[in-house]
Design an enzyme around this catalytic site. Structure first.
Site, PDB file in Angstrom:
ATOM      1  N   GLN A  95       0.839  -1.211   0.000  1.00 56.06           N
ATOM      2  CA  GLN A  95       0.000   0.000   0.000  1.00 56.06           C
ATOM      3  C   GLN A  95       0.870   1.254   0.000  1.00 56.06           C
ATOM      4  O   GLN A  95       0.501   2.292   0.560  1.00 56.06           O
ATOM      5  CB  GLN A  95      -0.970  -0.005   1.166  1.00 56.06           C
ATOM      6  CG  GLN A  95      -2.191  -0.917   0.957  1.00 56.06           C
ATOM      7  CD  GLN A  95      -2.984  -0.562  -0.303  1.00 56.06           C
ATOM      8  OE1 GLN A  95      -3.089   0.597  -0.695  1.00 56.06           O
ATOM      9  NE2 GLN A  95      -3.524  -1.565  -0.962  1.00 56.06           N
ATOM     10  N   SER A  96       2.019   1.201  -0.658  1.00 50.93           N
ATOM     11  CA  SER A  96       2.931   2.345  -0.666  1.00 50.93           C
ATOM     12  C   SER A  96       2.405   3.526  -1.487  1.00 50.93           C
ATOM     13  O   SER A  96       2.057   3.383  -2.664  1.00 50.93           O
ATOM     14  CB  SER A  96       4.275   1.918  -1.243  1.00 50.93           C
ATOM     15  OG  SER A  96       5.044   3.059  -1.571  1.00 50.93           O
TER      16      SER A  96
END
Ligand SMILES: *Cc1c(COP(=O)(O)O)cnc(C)c1O
Length: 358
Positions: A95-96
């Site tokens: 989920q960067s």
């Protein structure tokens, strides 16, 4: 990168115009919607009955839902282009936000992007940032575990594989000083921008609160201190590590000074960063962060993210309640973005379709 020993450590090192000129000498590709708005938050301010809160809307920097990495990518992608790259290689968690904003920058610039993503707390669910990476055509490799320290090895392996196929990869290193200092210049620029916006309102900031690990606080702190401002920069750290953040941030400031050619240093003791609002772990919502998301949403229509800005806002709320920020002081909360991840955390918010007691 050479780091000189005896730098100036206090006082005024540069004027805003000279600082802007030094930034403008570095290679940069304009990617962001800048300047971002500086918004007063009267309803949030009165709900907390403390210092006057402004939000610097860096969640509105453009590039696939925006965020703080857009300012950083303006300088990183310029370095990649100068190196003649056709592909950028970088990595973080699934989920960067960093990777999602890189996917957008690469698409816009006609470059390819290869991402190495560790599972992290959410794993490989095709939601939020990971979904957006795929929409924008990123080549994604997912590696198991939550340990980001494995990244340098994977990034090098990915770059070697691309080189063997005749491509020209450029690696945005993980915890690599050159990458960090180049990226941090984007936040020195944000200080010049914010200073002008506040001056136009006839104000100055007593404090800046930011969700920050290292790069963003380093850029903000270098800018504030080099201009000789009295503003306190308070970084709310989202991730517990064994490395001392003060030393690391001061080190990045040294790298910024070298890049900008400004003889000014920041001591570890000049850095304010706290681990107090992390909770159990990076990426896991805390009760206070959940409360902060609902508070900002319901008073200002302002959406915070579950990993960074909600924890930073929980720190700001707590500092106001504890009297660490005084009434009448002006505080600027830098909204660093990250909002697409909220959709991957829907269940953690524990919201029903309506509130029975409202
Ligand atoms: C990456 C990120 C941060 C931390 O930024 P650093 O430059 O690593 O300090 C803060 N907030 C959001 C939303 C982010 O994506």
């Amino acid at each position: 990168m050479a780091t000189s020993t005896a730098r100036r450590l206090d006082g005024v090192a540069v004027s805003p115009a000279a600082l802007q000129a030094a930034i403008d000498r570095l290679p940069r590709i304009r990617l962001g919607h800048l300047p971002t708005p500086l918004e007063p938050c009267p309803r949030l301010t009165s709900a907390l009955r403390g210092s006057e809160i402004f939000v610097k809307r860096d969640d509105c920097t453009g590039l696939a839902f925006g965020g703080n990495k857009v300012r950083q990518h303006e300088f990183l992608f310029a370095a990649a282009r100068e190196a003649g790259a056709d592909t950028v290689v970088l990595g973080a968690g699934t989920q960067s936000n960093w990777c999602r904003q890189a996917s957008a920058a690469a698409a816009k610039l006609g470059l390819k992007v290869a991402l190495v993503l560790v599972h992290g707390v959410k794993g490989p669910v095709l939601q939020g940032n990971l979904l957006l990476d795929r929409v924008m055509g990123a080549d994604v490799t997912i590696v198991p575990g939550t340990d980001l320290e494995v990244l340098p090895e994977h990034l090098e392996a990915k770059a070697a594989e691309l080189r063997a196929r005749g491509r020209k990869p450029y690696v945005f290193g993980w915890a690599d000083l050159k990458t960090q200092a180049t990226a941090a210049v984007g936040y020195v620029n944000a200080v010049v921008e914010l200073h002008a916006q506040l001056a136009a309102l006839g104000r100055s900031a007593d404090a800046i609160y930011v969700a920050g690990f290292d790069v963003t606080p380093a850029g903000l702190l270098f800018g504030v201190r080099a201009l000789g401002l009295k503003t306190r920069v308070v970084a709310i750290n989202p991730l517990r590590t064994s490395v001392d953040r003060r030393t690391e941030i001061a080190g990045i400031c040294g790298g910024i000074a070298d890049l900008l050619g400004i003889d000014f240093g920041v001591r570890p003791a000049d850095v304010t960063t706290t681990d107090d609002y992390i909770g159990e772990a990076y990426g896991l919502l805390t009760d206070a962060a959940r409360e902060a998301i609902l508070l900002a949403g319901r008073t200002e229509g302002l959406i915070l993210d579950p990993v960074y800005t909600s924890k930073a806002m929980s720190g700001l709320v707590d500092h106001i309640r504890k009297g660490e920020l005084r009434n009448g002081e002006t505080v600027v909360f830098i909204h660093t973005g990250g909002t697409p991840a909220l959709f991957a955390y829907a269940e953690d918010l524990e919201l029903g379709l309506s509130d029975p007691d409202r």
